[in-house]
Write a protein that holds these residues in place. Structure first.
Motif, PDB file in Angstrom:
ATOM      1  N   GLN A  25       0.773  -1.133   0.072  1.00 50.48           N
ATOM      2  CA  GLN A  25      -0.073   0.035  -0.062  1.00 50.48           C
ATOM      3  C   GLN A  25       0.981   1.008  -0.082  1.00 50.48           C
ATOM      4  OE1 GLN A  25      -2.813   0.035   3.102  1.00 50.48           O
ATOM      5  NE2 GLN A  25      -3.782   1.904   2.654  1.00 50.48           N
ATOM      6  N   GLU A  26       2.014   1.166   0.750  1.00 45.45           N
ATOM      7  CA  GLU A  26       2.774   2.407   0.933  1.00 45.45           C
ATOM      8  C   GLU A  26       3.526   2.789  -0.589  1.00 45.45           C
ATOM      9  OE1 GLU A  26       6.812   4.195   3.312  1.00 45.45           O
ATOM     10  OE2 GLU A  26       5.865   2.239   3.704  1.00 45.45           O
ATOM     11  N   SER A  27       3.842   1.707  -1.084  1.00 45.21           N
ATOM     12  CA  SER A  27       4.336   1.917  -2.648  1.00 45.21           C
ATOM     13  C   SER A  27       3.377   2.487  -3.442  1.00 45.21           C
ATOM     14  CB  SER A  27       5.151   0.519  -3.020  1.00 45.21           C
ATOM     15  OG  SER A  27       6.217   0.172  -2.128  1.00 45.21           O
ATOM     16  N   MET A  28       2.270   1.891  -3.415  1.00 41.72           N
ATOM     17  CA  MET A  28       1.211   2.112  -4.277  1.00 41.72           C
ATOM     18  C   MET A  28       0.892   3.886  -4.259  1.00 41.72           C
ATOM     19  SD  MET A  28       0.384  -0.271  -6.273  1.00 41.72           S
ATOM     20  CE  MET A  28       2.307  -0.316  -6.612  1.00 41.72           C
ATOM     21  N   MET A  29       0.866   4.214  -2.865  1.00 46.29           N
ATOM     22  CA  MET A  29       0.581   5.624  -2.611  1.00 46.29           C
ATOM     23  C   MET A  29       1.887   6.683  -2.963  1.00 46.29           C
ATOM     24  SD  MET A  29      -1.152   5.346   1.376  1.00 46.29           S
ATOM     25  CE  MET A  29      -1.221   7.310   1.358  1.00 46.29           C
TER      26      MET A  29
END
Length: 311
Positions: A159-163
């Motif tokens: 999720q962090e990378s996608m954000m």
């Protein structure tokens, strides 16, 4: 976020209008079979706006209980009707049909009237179409950075990378002044515009009785070829050619091999679909399609050259 809500509302409005569409009704005989004009091979429309003039056509309507004498003559078609026919007919189809007739009365040819009316509409909506063309050119410039971004986060699905990916993508969009929603707006509007033209042309006897450059406006390539008129093949060629060039100019440069292969496959599939569809399109509708696509091609070339000069 506000812009997205704005476009969402616009989409809801357009979908509501389309849901209220008064579609073209085919003229059917006592056996519930579509009535075909023996000369042109076209299926006749029941809910026409005005009177046909050809004796054979009038007889076919009267035979199937459509009192065409009660309709106005096409050259006297009014922009409003005495009875309410729904939002779609009242706001879109009938005014467009009226405009085509008025232009036809001036230039004395309804094939030419279709071309002029199409160009008038494109000129009125040029601010939207220009934005679409600019978005396409800006996307081509941004593509190398977008490709590197995809490679950077290729195997990162947390999720962090996608954000982070989303934030970096928005920065690239901002850098190149890209607004995806704005770029897609006219493409979205193309659907009701095409449907309105399709309805208007099918419901005007002066169109499906008229001729342009030796072609009968109501005849489809399928009907023409089946009657030995092989020159109707030019209609198919023009539709495919104009569509292909329009799509090619809108393709994005600097793609990866995988993206380029996918785009090529999608383009080929669309061209095949349009080729098949063009066989059953009337010449009048084909003239609209080719004129519209040609305008798009010329506008995109103009925008591209201006961007290159200002670069």
């Amino acid at each position: 976020m506000k812009k997205r809500k704005k476009y969402l509302k616009l989409g809801i409005i357009l979908c509501t209008v389309l849901a209220l569409t008064g579609c073209t009704k085919r003229l059917k005989d006592s056996d519930n079979k579509a009535v075909v004009n023996e000369t042109t091979g076209q299926v006749l429309t029941k809910n026409i706006f005005c009177q046909p003039t050809e004796k054979e056509t009038i007889e076919q309507y009267n035979k199937n209980k459509v009192k065409v004498e009660e309709l106005p003559k096409c050259e006297n078609l009014s922009i409003v009707n005495d009875t309410y026919d729904g939002i779609w007919d009242t706001i879109f189809v009938r005014p467009l049909a009226w405009l085509i007739v008025q232009v036809g009365n001036i230039v004395k040819n309804y094939g030419l009237a279709i071309i002029i009316t199409t160009l008038l509409i494109r000129l009125v909506t040029i601010s939207l179409t220009k934005k679409t063309a600019l978005q396409s050119e800006n996307m081509k410039k941004a593509q190398p950075e977008l490709t590197r971004l995809e490679q950077k986060y290729k195997n990162r699905t947390d999720q962090e990378s996608m954000m982070m990916k989303s934030q970096e993508m928005m920065m690239i969009y901002k850098k190149y002044e890209i607004n995806p929603m704005s770029g897609c707006l006219f493409s979205f509007l193309q659907i009701p515009l095409f449907l309105a033209f399709y309805e208007a042309l099918n419901r005007l006897p002066v169109i499906f009785e008229g001729h342009f450059l030796g072609l009968q406006l109501g005849t489809t390539p399928m009907a023409g070829i089946s009657n030995g008129q092989y020159y109707y093949l030019i209609v198919i060629v023009l539709v495919i050619g104009a569509s292909y060039l329009s799509m090619k100019l809108n393709s994005t440069a600097s793609m990866s091999k995988e993206q380029a292969a996918q785009m090529k496959m999608m383009t080929n599939m669309m061209i095949v679909f349009l080729g098949i569809a063009s066989v059953s399109l009337s010449t009048g509708i084909a003239i609209y399609w080719v004129t519209n696509s040609t305008f798009t091609i010329l506008q995109n070339l103009w925008v591209k050259r201006r961007k290159e000069k200002n670069a």
